[in-house]
Design an enzyme around this catalytic site. Sequence first.
Site, PDB file in Angstrom:
ATOM      1  N   SER A   1       0.594 -12.454  10.052  1.00 13.07           N
ATOM      2  CA  SER A   1       1.769 -11.689  10.467  1.00 13.07           C
ATOM      3  C   SER A   1       2.903 -11.896   9.458  1.00 13.07           C
ATOM      4  CB  SER A   1       2.182 -12.077  11.890  1.00 13.07           C
ATOM      5  OG  SER A   1       3.152 -11.180  12.408  1.00 13.07           O
TER       6      SER A   1
ATOM      7  N   HIS B   1      -3.193  -8.436  15.267  1.00 15.00           N
ATOM      8  CA  HIS B   1      -2.477  -8.990  16.408  1.00 15.00           C
ATOM      9  C   HIS B   1      -3.180  -8.764  17.743  1.00 15.00           C
ATOM     10  CE1 HIS B   1       0.688  -9.045  13.387  1.00 15.00           C
ATOM     11  NE2 HIS B   1       1.438  -9.771  14.185  1.00 15.00           N
TER      12      HIS B   1
ATOM     13  N   GLU C   1      -2.650  -4.398   8.560  1.00  9.38           N
ATOM     14  CA  GLU C   1      -2.651  -4.295  10.018  1.00  9.38           C
ATOM     15  C   GLU C   1      -1.209  -4.328  10.457  1.00  9.38           C
ATOM     16  OE1 GLU C   1      -1.691  -6.830  12.295  1.00  9.38           O
ATOM     17  OE2 GLU C   1      -1.284  -8.433  10.859  1.00  9.38           O
TER      18      GLU C   1
END
Length: 321
Positions: free
Chosen positions: A114, A290, A214
């Site tokens: 992330s 995620h 992503e």
Amino acid sequence: MSAATLFGPPLPSGGTIGVVAAASPYDARSEILRGVEWWEAQGHRVKLADGVFDRDDYVAGDPKRRAADLTAMFADDEVDVVQSLQGGFGSAQIIPYIDFDAIAANPKPFVGYSDITSLHIAIRQQTGLATLYGSGLIGVGDKDTTPFTRNRLLQVLTGDGTGDVPRDPDDPYVRAIHGGKVTAPLVGGCLWLLMQTMGTPCEFQSDGAILFFEDVKAPPYYVDGFLTQLAVAGKLDRVAGVVVGEMKDCDWGDQREASDWARSRSLEDVLEQHLEPLGVPVLYKLPLGHGKHLAALPLGVRCTLDADRRTLTVDEPAFRP
């Protein structure tokens, strides 16, 4: 630099995990304790950085302190793997203060995902080190983290990371947006964080590479804007292939407040519009991101993207004794 040239050794039996709060802080202290206890249950030790409990609103303390902690964990001979506490926000703040020479002199696996995308890019482009896109300490201790996620992380950290990236055990469907097969270094991370590197000294490099991205809670018109910018900036002109991981809560149906105009195009419509014309292999929906399951993914190493077989295979060891 897209291809890694420096490799740390795999996590040894009884090895030590050094944890750094490079981005956002913990909420409850038990989040950290859960992660520590999980690693200990696997037979490993955990060494927490001096500032791991620091808080400054939405970041874990002063950026110079966070950078010093990261450098210290790489330089510490007792530490075998450097793991982020979690993502969130703030990793990019510490880049100007990192001692990359110390990292290059002490190569070891670095894990996070992330917001940690910023550090994956900076570390590889400054040192050549292969890194691992995977869960942080809070993630491995979270009650909702699946055995798939934890087992995959251990498997890659204790081995060389090669082989096919596994599919989602609950939904193994993977879509090829454009066919073909290519072998190239794999780079990328969270799309929003990739965009934040643009125009900086650590702007991500994608020429000749398989670009992976992503994201979470980025509606189709956000993704459309991101991909439009990447195309205009030339970032998609010379990619060898594209892997789109899980786009969690990114379709218009996931955005309950979305207006009618925002619902008119699905995420897949956007991906097709921007990625199919590139004429390179494009794969969508491996468990990378995620979502419920996260397949830890080595970055910077040579991979084979076979969109016809709908597989992504890590060909080159990410960690070497």
